[in-house]
Scaffold this active site. Structure first.
Site, PDB file in Angstrom:
ATOM      1  N   GLN A   1      -6.228 -11.411 -13.192  1.00 13.12           N
ATOM      2  CA  GLN A   1      -5.676 -10.224 -13.421  1.00 13.12           C
ATOM      3  C   GLN A   1      -5.748  -9.893 -15.252  1.00 13.12           C
ATOM      4  O   GLN A   1      -6.090  -8.235 -16.026  1.00 13.12           O
ATOM      5  CB  GLN A   1      -4.694  -9.938 -12.962  1.00 13.12           C
ATOM      6  CG  GLN A   1      -3.457 -10.018 -11.899  1.00 13.12           C
ATOM      7  CD  GLN A   1      -1.996  -9.679 -11.235  1.00 13.12           C
ATOM      8  OE1 GLN A   1      -1.489  -9.704 -12.624  1.00 13.12           O
ATOM      9  NE2 GLN A   1      -1.820  -9.477 -10.877  1.00 13.12           N
TER      10      GLN A   1
ATOM     11  N   ASN B   1      -5.273  -8.397  -0.740  1.00 10.94           N
ATOM     12  CA  ASN B   1      -6.965  -7.930  -0.070  1.00 10.94           C
ATOM     13  C   ASN B   1      -7.546  -9.332   0.108  1.00 10.94           C
ATOM     14  O   ASN B   1      -8.445  -8.874   0.399  1.00 10.94           O
ATOM     15  CB  ASN B   1      -7.306  -7.621  -1.409  1.00 10.94           C
ATOM     16  CG  ASN B   1      -6.775  -6.660  -2.501  1.00 10.94           C
ATOM     17  OD1 ASN B   1      -7.443  -5.535  -1.514  1.00 10.94           O
ATOM     18  ND2 ASN B   1      -5.584  -6.553  -2.938  1.00 10.94           N
TER      19      ASN B   1
ATOM     20  N   SER C   1      -8.359   0.814  -1.853  1.00 10.85           N
ATOM     21  CA  SER C   1      -8.292  -0.370  -0.187  1.00 10.85           C
ATOM     22  C   SER C   1      -7.925   1.681   0.742  1.00 10.85           C
ATOM     23  O   SER C   1      -7.561   1.374   2.215  1.00 10.85           O
ATOM     24  CB  SER C   1      -6.866  -0.069  -0.485  1.00 10.85           C
ATOM     25  OG  SER C   1      -6.713  -1.891  -0.969  1.00 10.85           O
TER      26      SER C   1
END
Length: 412
Positions: free
Chosen positions: A163, A204, A98
């Site tokens: 995930q 995100n 990030s």
């Protein structure tokens, strides 16, 4: 700003530091070696101590560089590869997660300075109909709200299905390609976290959409715009956007990850190769500590943006308790440290790699660190050591207590 381990976001469990490696302090530079030889004060002794604490806590290797009025300091602890024992090198490349976000933000701010868009444009103005479903409405969300995470848009990396692919299914799906459209569609399958402008939550999805807007405005891939507007002008020769390529450019060490298993005692796997398209404009970049320091120095010093856009970059909002003490601007956070120093910083997590880049408000003291393991760590301890001279107490500073889950590639 304390790191919460990446695998709880991807695999659903917080692993403890099960792997051990001996601390291997590498002379940071000729200047540092000279300090040791002559008995002069080592200004980075606390930083070195914090790096070594991470290795004692189980991280294979830590790499760091700081730049200030005294020059450039290089340091490492542990190893780049547990099999060969090679030390981590200043020129080693790694995935920055990030920390990529502010590169994307800078491009949008430059476009605003050129009159090609406005931060208060709606998302729907540029991406009509894309942000729709389950209460999402791009007509009511602005570009600014994407960049400062006040949009309320659901974070696609919190989706249980994704995930599973990024965590337990990592070894099987590490080379999968995820398009921006697919990632946004995943987010639209969930309700928003709050109405636009009425809260703060790290997402995100905001930066995937930001990258899509760059492409719509310019007619070019966002990666090309980042290269043209940021990487080439600053001479960031080791910084790349790999797109869907899973390869790491040389030189590099090994990235070690435990996200494939919920067992804290699981053996780490080599996660060096992966298709980073699931991060895209939110977190795909590869860089070095040196390039990150050059970038952050220029960024905070105002060398990349006109004055008006620089003010926008550093206009912050409350993180509503998600990041205690910190405030978030447009892809960069304002972090107060215990000694009264405030830094502009971002962290990033992706399989096998945890990164932090930071700078003082004048851009004259920058620091960048990378851990080549993703199951434990405290990047805040490294910042406190570098900027406040606060050495960790034992190994405690490198251990991550049980906290709320980290969102993949978030600033934590």
């Amino acid at each position: 700003m304390n790191i919460r381990t990446v695998q709880r976001a991807m695999a659903g469990a917080l692993a403890t530091a099960a792997m051990t490696a001996g601390a291997l302090a590498v002379p940071a530079s000729a200047a540092t070696a000279g300090d040791a030889a002559t008995g002069r004060h080592d200004r980075h002794a606390a930083t070195r101590s914090a790096m070594e604490a991470h290795v004692r806590a189980g991280i294979p290797g830590v790499l760091g560089q700081a730049r200030d009025a005294g020059g450039t300091w290089q340091g490492s602890a542990g190893v780049a590869d547990v099999d060969t024992g090679r030390a981590r090198l200043p020129q080693d490349r790694f995935r920055i997660g990030s920390v990529s976000k502010v590169f994307t933000s800078v491009v949008l701010l430059q476009l605003e300075a050129e009159g090609k868009l406005r931060l208060d444009d709606s998302v729907d103005r540029w991406l009509p109909g894309v942000v729709r479903g389950n209460g999402h409405d791009g007509r009511k969300i602005t570009v600014r709200q994407l960049l400062n995470h006040t949009s309320g848009i659901y974070n696609y990396t919190e989706d249980p299905g994704l995930q599973k692919l990024l965590g337990p299914g990592f070894l099987e799906h590490r080379y999968d390609t995820h398009t921006p459209g697919d990632l946004v569609k995943t987010a639209m399958g969930h309700a928003p976290d709050f109405r636009p402008g009425e809260g703060w939550h790290y997402s995100n999805t905001n930066y995937i959409l930001a990258g899509m807007i760059v492409e719509k405005v310019t007619g070019h891939p966002y990666a090309k715009e980042i290269e043209r507007r940021v990487i080439r002008p600053l001479g960031l020769r080791a910084t790349t956007l790999p797109g869907t390529s899973a390869k790491m450019p040389d030189p590099h060490g090994t990235a070690y990850s435990k996200v494939h298993s919920e067992d804290p005692a699981t053996k780490p796997v080599d996660a060096t190769e992966l298709n980073p398209s699931w991060g895209g404009a939110a977190g795909e970049i590869i860089s070095t500590t040196g390039d990150l320091n050059r970038f952050y120095g220029a960024l905070v010093d105002g060398k990349l943006l006109p004055r008006a856009q620089q003010r926008e970059l550093q206009t912050t909002v409350s993180t509503r308790g998600e990041m205690p003490g910190a405030r978030y601007g447009l892809g960069i956070a304002e972090i107060p440290l215990s000694c009264g120093v405030t830094v502009w910083s971002h962290t990033g997590g992706i399989h096998g790699s945890l990164t932090m880049a930071a700078s003082t408000a004048d851009g004259k003291h920058t620091a960048a660190f990378n851990l080549n393991g993703d199951w434990t760590g405290d990047l805040n301890a490294l910042a406190e050591a570098e900027y406040c001279g606060k050495a960790p107490s034992g190994d405690a500073a490198a251990r991550t207590p049980e906290r709320a889950p980290q969102k993949v590639m978030t600033l934590r």
